[in-house]
Design an enzyme around this catalytic site. Structure first.
Site, PDB file in Angstrom:
ATOM      1  N   HIS A   1      30.625  38.583  47.058  1.00 42.95           N
ATOM      2  CA  HIS A   1      30.322  37.887  45.804  1.00 42.95           C
ATOM      3  C   HIS A   1      30.839  36.445  45.855  1.00 42.95           C
ATOM      4  CE1 HIS A   1      30.707  42.203  44.358  1.00 42.95           C
ATOM      5  NE2 HIS A   1      29.488  41.889  43.931  1.00 42.95           N
TER       6      HIS A   1
ATOM      7  N   MET B   1      27.731  42.923  39.346  1.00 40.13           N
ATOM      8  CA  MET B   1      28.193  44.069  38.560  1.00 40.13           C
ATOM      9  C   MET B   1      29.717  44.169  38.599  1.00 40.13           C
ATOM     10  SD  MET B   1      25.311  46.969  38.822  1.00 40.13           S
ATOM     11  CE  MET B   1      25.828  47.702  40.353  1.00 40.13           C
TER      12      MET B   1
END
Ligand code: AMP
Length: 280
Positions: free
Chosen positions: A37, A30
């Site tokens: 990430h 997102m």
């Protein structure tokens, strides 16, 4: 590195790579990217010829009172991080690209999605399963998910198995700040005092993990010690702390591996999650 906004553009690029016999790794996010990430991108980079990252704040997985509008966004920073990780393509669609006005097809799941985060966020996993399904239909091969969202990883693995989806799911360990706090885009919501108070989550994880490692088999004992510790922090309000079977997400009384011990705790208004997996 390319940044594209349409399904068609991703499809064409992936098709082209496939024609050349290249494998494609996929990391759905997102955005507001951090080292957590990046660890997924690194794993995807290692295991594939090409890497696609999606950056999409998926409205369907947010409840009406949740933080969809305020969820942090910074595409320039995200693009720079992706570039440094050797990502080949960013898919950054608008909500209208993903959901036509008359969109009415959903992927829903029972069983695994009703407890833990599903209790407080009843429509969350339907949104997650639907968007991940859509993304898997655009970018195939291998997809990388963090253990940070332990229930989500179990749900995605089950969806892929149940629906015979031709994609391999790779789970990656939780990346933490130096002091232990699990990295999260939502950490940016925390004030200085809240940031300090938030450490109670990783401390509780460590306590539970140590008890399990020391041979404690009773999940009630482990969970109640974790709860006791979290309750010493006045800024913390527990949503849940629970031990479940890591595959079925059903509550378990005994530490018979694999067990997911997961928690969601509010620090002020910010809801944070953390967990550990006991593998025996
Ligand atoms: P999000 O952007 O929060 O939806 O997360 C996208 C992916 O990154 C999910 O698979 C998360 O589990 C993973 N992720 C988020 N934070 C971390 C972390 N601290 N360590 C490892 N993976 C993470």
């Amino acid at each position: 590195m390319k940044i594209v906004g349409t399904v068609k553009e991703v499809r064409e690029q992936v098709k082209e790579w496939k024609k050349q016999g290249l494998s494609v790794g996929f990391v759905p996010t997102m955005g507001y990217l951090h080292e957590g990430h990046k660890s997924l991108m690194d794993a995807a980079r290692k295991g594939n010829d090409k890497v696609v990252v999606s950056i999409f704040v998926n409205p369907m997985q947010f409840g009406p009172t949740e933080d969809l509008a305020t969820y942090p966004r910074d595409l320039d920073h995200d693009a720079a991080l992706c570039e440094s990780a050797g990502v080949d393509l960013i898919f950054h669609p608008e909500a209208e690209e993903m959901y036509e006005k008359d969109f009415c097809s959903f992927v829903d799941m029972t069983g695994l999605t009703e407890g833990l985060c599903g209790k407080t966020r009843p429509i969350h996993f339907r949104g997650v399963c639907t968007v991940v399904n859509k993304l898997f239909n655009i970018t195939p091969d291998h997809a990388y998910f963090g253990q940070k969202d332990g229930q989500q990883l179990a749900v995605i693995k089950r969806m892929v198995r149940d629906l015979n989806m031709d994609i391999e799911i790779v789970g990656c360990p939780i990346i933490r700040e130096e002091d232990g706090l699990a990295k999260s885009s939502r950490n940016t919501y925390l004030s200085k005092d809240e940031r300090k108070a938030a450490l109670i989550l990783s401390k509780a994880v460590k306590l539970g993990e140590d008890m399990a490692k020391a041979g404690e088999k009773d999940t009630d004992k482990i969970v109640s010690e974790m709860i006791k510790l979290i309750e010493t922090e006045p800024m913390a309000k527990i949503d849940y702390v629970q031990a479940v079977d890591a595959v079925s997400v059903k509550p378990v009384k005994e530490m018979t591996a694999p067990v997911l011990v997961a928690m969601a705790v509010y620090i002020g208004k910010t809801r944070l999650i953390d967990n550990f997996i006991y593998e025996g």
